[in-house]
Design a protein around this motif. Structure first.
Motif, PDB file in Angstrom:
ATOM      1  N   THR A  17       0.635  -1.568  -0.304  1.00  0.00           N
ATOM      2  CA  THR A  17       0.126   0.247   0.066  1.00  0.00           C
ATOM      3  C   THR A  17       0.861   1.240   0.118  1.00  0.00           C
ATOM      4  O   THR A  17       0.468   2.038  -0.706  1.00  0.00           O
ATOM      5  N   ALA A  18       1.385   1.405   0.144  1.00  0.00           N
ATOM      6  CA  ALA A  18       2.739   2.288   0.894  1.00  0.00           C
ATOM      7  C   ALA A  18       3.455   3.079  -0.202  1.00  0.00           C
ATOM      8  O   ALA A  18       3.549   3.161  -0.968  1.00  0.00           O
ATOM      9  N   PHE A  19       3.867   1.562  -1.235  1.00  0.00           N
ATOM     10  CA  PHE A  19       4.423   1.226  -2.766  1.00  0.00           C
ATOM     11  C   PHE A  19       2.927   2.638  -3.216  1.00  0.00           C
ATOM     12  O   PHE A  19       3.899   3.619  -4.248  1.00  0.00           O
ATOM     13  N   LEU A  20       2.022   2.167  -3.264  1.00  0.00           N
ATOM     14  CA  LEU A  20       1.550   2.596  -4.085  1.00  0.00           C
ATOM     15  C   LEU A  20       1.194   4.001  -4.257  1.00  0.00           C
ATOM     16  O   LEU A  20       0.391   4.445  -4.908  1.00  0.00           O
ATOM     17  N   LEU A  21       1.040   4.163  -2.800  1.00  0.00           N
ATOM     18  CA  LEU A  21       0.516   5.767  -2.308  1.00  0.00           C
ATOM     19  C   LEU A  21       1.925   6.591  -2.986  1.00  0.00           C
ATOM     20  O   LEU A  21       1.285   8.014  -3.283  1.00  0.00           O
ATOM     21  N   VAL A  22       2.713   6.212  -3.059  1.00  0.00           N
ATOM     22  CA  VAL A  22       4.173   6.861  -3.422  1.00  0.00           C
ATOM     23  C   VAL A  22       3.325   6.718  -5.074  1.00  0.00           C
ATOM     24  O   VAL A  22       3.623   7.873  -6.084  1.00  0.00           O
ATOM     25  N   MET A  23       4.208   5.558  -6.073  1.00  0.00           N
ATOM     26  CA  MET A  23       3.597   6.041  -7.106  1.00  0.00           C
ATOM     27  C   MET A  23       2.041   6.338  -7.668  1.00  0.00           C
ATOM     28  O   MET A  23       2.601   6.991  -9.124  1.00  0.00           O
ATOM     29  N   TRP A  28       0.436  10.042 -11.758  1.00  0.00           N
ATOM     30  CA  TRP A  28      -0.401  10.803 -12.322  1.00  0.00           C
ATOM     31  C   TRP A  28       0.207  12.127 -12.784  1.00  0.00           C
ATOM     32  O   TRP A  28      -0.352  12.396 -13.367  1.00  0.00           O
ATOM     33  N   LEU A  29       0.998  12.469 -12.072  1.00  0.00           N
ATOM     34  CA  LEU A  29       1.386  14.098 -12.771  1.00  0.00           C
ATOM     35  C   LEU A  29       1.961  13.510 -13.535  1.00  0.00           C
ATOM     36  O   LEU A  29       2.599  15.395 -14.218  1.00  0.00           O
ATOM     37  N   ASN A  30       2.968  12.497 -13.539  1.00  0.00           N
ATOM     38  CA  ASN A  30       4.031  12.758 -15.036  1.00  0.00           C
ATOM     39  C   ASN A  30       3.265  12.538 -15.915  1.00  0.00           C
ATOM     40  O   ASN A  30       4.367  12.468 -17.235  1.00  0.00           O
ATOM     41  N   TYR A  31       3.103  11.128 -16.100  1.00  0.00           N
ATOM     42  CA  TYR A  31       2.504  10.525 -17.286  1.00  0.00           C
ATOM     43  C   TYR A  31       0.466  10.513 -17.624  1.00  0.00           C
ATOM     44  O   TYR A  31       1.126  10.267 -18.127  1.00  0.00           O
ATOM     45  N   LEU A 102      11.739   8.712 -11.045  1.00  0.00           N
ATOM     46  CA  LEU A 102      10.740   8.213 -11.444  1.00  0.00           C
ATOM     47  C   LEU A 102      10.287   5.941 -12.644  1.00  0.00           C
ATOM     48  O   LEU A 102       9.887   5.762 -12.597  1.00  0.00           O
ATOM     49  N   ARG A 103      11.411   6.463 -12.738  1.00  0.00           N
ATOM     50  CA  ARG A 103      12.487   5.351 -13.798  1.00  0.00           C
ATOM     51  C   ARG A 103      12.251   3.699 -12.811  1.00  0.00           C
ATOM     52  O   ARG A 103      11.982   3.134 -13.386  1.00  0.00           O
ATOM     53  N   GLY A 104      13.118   4.222 -11.650  1.00  0.00           N
ATOM     54  CA  GLY A 104      13.183   3.516 -10.824  1.00  0.00           C
ATOM     55  C   GLY A 104      11.653   3.012 -10.013  1.00  0.00           C
ATOM     56  O   GLY A 104      11.933   1.426 -10.584  1.00  0.00           O
TER      57      GLY A 104
END
Length: 227
Positions: A17-23, A28-31, A102-104
């Motif tokens: 969940t923490a990963f998705l809260l970051v990703m 959304w902002l970049n892509y 972002l790529r990471g």
């Protein structure tokens, strides 16, 4: 109500969940929001549902849909590292105009198959996954084909995706020309079903036969039971 032990560890639920809260906000902002129509991003959200509800269907849908494509992603990435161009689906990972952070985040393609297999192992494989998943990506492909930018579209922000889910061919720079576009789309949808979804579903059914899988919890007459 009788409480039964969870089949998935709490730390996994929190870390995922923490990963998705970051990703999710970063993507959304970049892509842009259309990026979440990619099969792999939809599968992440399906896994999130399974992780917290411990229902097998969402994880099974993700397994049927992206286990083989994610293997191809990993192979393509390794090929690009070695200077061998396979299909180009990971070319963006070497785009210096995108931050390393972002790529990471996109390295989730490498560990997501293992997470999905773990979920299927713990929760079991749902036979409904094949029709459920097949209808979902077919719908996503139709949306991408009729309403989203085709291959070759020049957008103000080059990070915004075009040719989502390869509905116009495997080259984002230009649409395929060896078939009329509608025929290619129908062929692509059928290829996904026959080459990717059916074999994966068959293999998962043999690996996690329903009779050997623990039942899912449900509530009946005020008590938590297994079904």
């Amino acid at each position: 109500m009788k409480r039964l032990p969870a089949r998935l560890p709490l730390w996994l639920k929190l870390v995922f969940t923490a990963f998705l809260l970051v990703m999710v906000p970063v993507y959304w902002l970049n892509y842009g929001p259309t990026n979440f129509l990619y099969f792999c991003d939809v599968s992440l959200l399906l896994c999130l549902i399974s992780v917290w509800t411990e229902r097998r269907l969402p994880a099974s849908m993700a397994a049927v849909g992206i286990l083989l494509p994610q293997v191809l992603w990993c192979a393509d990435f390794l090929g690009e590292l070695l200077g061998v161009h396979l299909v180009g689906m990971t070319s963006y990972m070497f785009d210096e105009n995108r931050s390393l952070f972002l790529r990471g985040l996109s390295f989730f393609h490498g560990w997501l198959p293992f997470l999905i297999l773990f979920l299927v192992k713990r929760l079991g494989h749902d036979r409904r996954a094949l029709p459920a998943w097949t209808l979902l990506p077919w719908g996503l492909c139709l949306v991408a084909y009729f309403w989203l930018p085709p291959a070759g579209t020049m957008l103000p922000d080059p990070k915004i995706p075009v040719n989502i889910n390869y509905v116009f061919g495997f080259d984002d720079a230009q649409p395929q020309t060896w078939l009329p576009a509608p025929f290619y789309l129908v062929g692509w949808l059928l290829t996904l079903l026959v080459v990717v979804y059916l074999p994966t579903h068959w293999a998962l059914r043999r690996w996690r036969a329903p009779k050997a899988v623990a039942a899912e919890p449900t509530v009946r007459s005020g008590e938590l039971v297994w079904k």
